[in-house]
Design a protein around this motif. Structure first.
Motif, short mmCIF file in Angstrom:
data_model
loop_
_atom_site.label_atom_id
_atom_site.label_comp_id
_atom_site.label_asym_id
_atom_site.label_seq_id
_atom_site.Cartn_x
_atom_site.Cartn_y
_atom_site.Cartn_z
N LYS A 2 1.23 -2.12 -9.98
CA LYS A 2 1.15 -3.51 -9.21
C LYS A 2 2.47 -3.36 -8.81
CE LYS A 2 -3.14 -5.93 -9.88
NZ LYS A 2 -3.56 -7.23 -9.63
N THR A 3 2.59 -3.80 -7.30
CA THR A 3 3.93 -3.90 -6.70
C THR A 3 3.83 -5.40 -5.89
OG1 THR A 3 4.37 -1.74 -6.20
CG2 THR A 3 5.55 -3.36 -4.91
N LEU A 4 4.72 -6.29 -6.22
CA LEU A 4 4.83 -7.50 -5.40
C LEU A 4 5.62 -7.46 -4.13
CD1 LEU A 4 4.33 -10.66 -5.57
CD2 LEU A 4 6.63 -10.82 -6.28
N SER A 15 11.76 -8.21 -0.24
CA SER A 15 11.64 -7.88 -1.63
C SER A 15 10.17 -7.17 -2.12
CB SER A 15 11.81 -9.20 -2.84
OG SER A 15 11.84 -8.79 -4.06
N GLN A 16 10.50 -6.20 -2.99
CA GLN A 16 9.29 -5.35 -3.53
C GLN A 16 9.72 -5.41 -4.90
OE1 GLN A 16 8.28 -1.69 -1.61
NE2 GLN A 16 9.10 -2.37 0.19
N VAL A 25 5.63 -19.25 -5.47
CA VAL A 25 4.76 -20.29 -4.83
C VAL A 25 5.32 -20.83 -3.44
CG1 VAL A 25 4.02 -22.75 -5.25
CG2 VAL A 25 4.00 -21.02 -7.04
N GLY A 26 4.58 -21.00 -2.44
CA GLY A 26 4.86 -21.61 -1.28
C GLY A 26 5.63 -20.68 -0.22
N ILE A 27 5.61 -19.16 -0.47
CA ILE A 27 5.89 -18.10 0.35
C ILE A 27 5.21 -17.11 0.49
CG2 ILE A 27 8.59 -18.53 0.25
CD1 ILE A 27 9.02 -16.57 -1.75
N PRO A 28 5.01 -16.40 1.56
CA PRO A 28 3.81 -15.29 1.69
C PRO A 28 4.31 -14.06 0.79
CG PRO A 28 5.16 -15.52 3.72
CD PRO A 28 5.62 -16.60 2.88
N TYR A 29 3.35 -13.66 0.12
CA TYR A 29 3.32 -12.40 -0.79
C TYR A 29 2.11 -11.50 -0.82
CZ TYR A 29 0.93 -14.59 -4.79
OH TYR A 29 0.03 -15.23 -5.48
N THR A 39 5.63 5.14 1.07
CA THR A 39 6.57 3.89 1.36
C THR A 39 5.88 2.63 2.20
OG1 THR A 39 8.37 5.23 1.60
CG2 THR A 39 8.83 3.50 2.31
N ILE A 40 6.11 1.62 1.60
CA ILE A 40 5.95 0.53 2.20
C ILE A 40 6.78 -0.10 3.29
CG2 ILE A 40 5.07 -2.14 2.05
CD1 ILE A 40 4.53 -1.23 -0.97
N VAL A 41 6.59 -0.02 4.49
CA VAL A 41 7.40 -0.45 5.53
C VAL A 41 7.65 -1.78 6.23
CG1 VAL A 41 7.83 1.99 6.24
CG2 VAL A 41 5.90 0.64 7.49
N SER A 42 6.26 -2.30 6.22
CA SER A 42 6.15 -3.71 6.94
C SER A 42 4.80 -4.31 6.20
CB SER A 42 6.55 -3.83 8.25
OG SER A 42 5.24 -3.23 8.76
N VAL A 43 4.74 -5.56 6.69
CA VAL A 43 3.47 -6.21 6.42
C VAL A 43 2.78 -6.75 7.77
CG1 VAL A 43 2.26 -7.95 5.15
CG2 VAL A 43 4.23 -7.06 4.15
N ASP A 44 1.55 -6.13 7.99
CA ASP A 44 0.74 -6.48 9.22
C ASP A 44 0.37 -7.95 9.16
OD1 ASP A 44 -0.59 -6.57 11.51
OD2 ASP A 44 -1.87 -5.04 11.11
#
Length: 85
Positions: A2-4, A15-16, A25-29, A39-44
């Protein structure tokens, strides 16, 4: 494994972390699992739930040369076999 992924409201990744981590807590993840060679390039963030944007890693120069060499060897083998007939 798993990757955060910690990201902002625009989907920019800050951060990855793989392995042991604490969930913020309180920030999107996101917590995701993805294949090696990607490779993870961004979040939709335009979809709910948010989704990681994952792409294939480009082939290295060594991988490209290896593929070219294998193709050349196959062509030579085919030409030799055709010449024997």
């Amino acid at each position: 494994m798993k990757t955060l992924i910690v990201y902002d409201n625009d989907g920019k990744i800050f951060s990855q972390i793989s392995g042991d981590y604490l969930k913020p807590v309180g920030i999107p993840y996101l917590e995701i699992e993805y294949q090696e060679g990607k490779t993870i390039v961004s979040v939709d963030v335009s979809v709910t739930p948010h989704k990681a944007v994952i792409i294939d890693n480009p082939k290295s120069e060594t991988q490209l040369i290896k593929e070219r060499l294998e193709a050349t060897e196959q062509m030579l083998l085919q030409m030799m076999l055709e010449g024997m007939n």
